[in-house]
Scaffold this active site. Sequence first.
Site, PDB file in Angstrom:
ATOM      1  N   HIS A   1     -18.417  71.672  14.128  1.00 14.08           N
ATOM      2  CA  HIS A   1     -17.114  71.575  13.580  1.00 14.08           C
ATOM      3  C   HIS A   1     -16.256  72.402  14.846  1.00 14.08           C
ATOM      4  CE1 HIS A   1     -18.766  75.250  11.627  1.00 14.08           C
ATOM      5  NE2 HIS A   1     -17.535  75.868  11.865  1.00 14.08           N
TER       6      HIS A   1
ATOM      7  N   LYS B   1     -22.836  74.276  16.852  1.00 18.31           N
ATOM      8  CA  LYS B   1     -21.776  74.130  15.849  1.00 18.31           C
ATOM      9  C   LYS B   1     -21.280  72.657  15.843  1.00 18.31           C
ATOM     10  CE  LYS B   1     -17.277  76.536  14.942  1.00 18.31           C
ATOM     11  NZ  LYS B   1     -16.311  77.591  15.481  1.00 18.31           N
TER      12      LYS B   1
END
Length: 584
Positions: A472, A470
């Site tokens: 973010h 991921k």
Amino acid sequence: MTLINFKLLLSQYLIIVLLLVPHLQALIVKPDTSTDSIITSSQERMSTSKSFFAKLEARIAEIDSHLCIGLDPHIKELFPNGDGDSKSEEERCDAAFTFCKTIIDATAPHAAAYKPNAAFFEALGPNLGVTTLKRVIAAIPDNIPTLLDVKRGDIGSTAQAYAEACYDHPNGVNADSVTLSPLMGWDSVAPFISGKYSDRGAFVLCKTSNPGSNDLLALNLAGGTTLFEKIAHLAQTWSKRAIDESGSSTESEPPRIGLVVGATDPDALSKARAAAGPDVWILAPGVGAQGGDLDAAAHAGLNAKGTGMLIPVSRGISRSDDPAAKAKELKEGINAAREAVLSEASTCTSSEDATQMVAIAPYQKDFLEFSLEQGVLRFGSFVLKSGRTSPYFFNAGLFASGASLFKLGKAYAASIMSSKDLTDGKGNVNFDVIFGPAYKGISLGAVVCAALYNDYGVDVGFAYDRKEAKDHGEGGKLVGADMKGKRILVVDDVISAGTAIRQSHGMLAEIGAKPVGVSIALDRAEKRSLDDPISAVQAVARDLGIPVVSIVSLPQLEALLRSSPNYGDDVLDQVKEYRSQYGV
């Protein structure tokens, strides 16, 4: 009277007093040999063993007996003519003592323990009833443990007072252990097995032999287990707590709590044994007058060593024309039942045909039946990725509802807590975090973590990974509990080639975590190829140096088919043939 005569008279009195002093001292200190001298000798009753259960195990090993003899001086047995109510309290108590002492003298060579029932003594009268109980316990040889059947159940100062009445000397009756009701929780049990009574023991009511016990003890709890199974598990948990608080070692001391589970309900015996573990002693009343089947009870309640059960008998001995012969007969009958269980287990591991048979634990049977019910496990003809045609197919992805995931988590938790590789046998696990590899492992890890806490009070962390990092928020591929420096149990559904498990193992090592085991639902237990004698599961365990624990494997599936009336011989034959060709 002259002064000389007075002195002479005084001298004569002094001589008489001096001559009488030794006799007066003897009269002052001489105990009542009918009671006090016996009680004084039994004051050392618990000093020769570390604990009640250690003393019990030593006695059983000494005489090879699992027979517990009940001492129940019922007024109708004391006065068979029916005139007991017309007798004085002293007459009733004398008859009760003689009744019990006669049984003790006749049966001592065969008694692993004696179990006087407090109620019958209290009913003898308010002045001498408890004193008679005290005399009877004092008459039991010091090397034979006493279990006082009182079924107490209270808390606080009341529970402490009950413990003192049961255990203390000289104000109490000086018993070695008691029966208790556990329904008020740890607070009602602790006073009897901790503190100054750390050397004593208790049997808690778990699933009693009376039919009415189903009204409460067989109730299903929110977690899916029954109340009696929860009690059985608590016996291990509470024992550990008592031992830890006393500063002793759980490795060297047997559990301080046993269970009362009726021999009249073999299914409950089996489930209680599974929930409590192999080290907890079970008192199994109901053999004989209540109709319990000794062989069935032995199969259900004995541990793998053929021990762990006490069989109490009262009326069967007291009403016999020859109590000594009856006790011997019962002892030998119990041993024959134990030997049959051990022999059957031995045969199942040694004979060619029996190598195809294994024991199936209650949680494994429940899991297989539920998997069949949900369509997760099916029989038929299925072509696998390996090209083999299998007579069964397992698809864990079909556990697709709240209820099914709940039961799945419970099965995983039961297999983990039953594993010697993942626990210390005392209710403690050897891992800190459960890790579920994406994707199936994510939901599996979550439900297993919740089930361990709900069913066993084991609270560990949970973490999983993503297939893609991921970029973010918190970022990265790992989610959940911190795993650095922690011991990790990896949870997945099956191991086919072992690729996913090996990748997880490498990733965990990179972050400084320590994988200690793998938990899966099904071990197909088949060779990777006809030229390779080990399975994918065995290869993972060998290459990574960690245990792989499954809820069930192919041998358990075959065991279910052997015992179930729902499937024909053709299905069993196909599974047997497949196992014969591909099994490890």
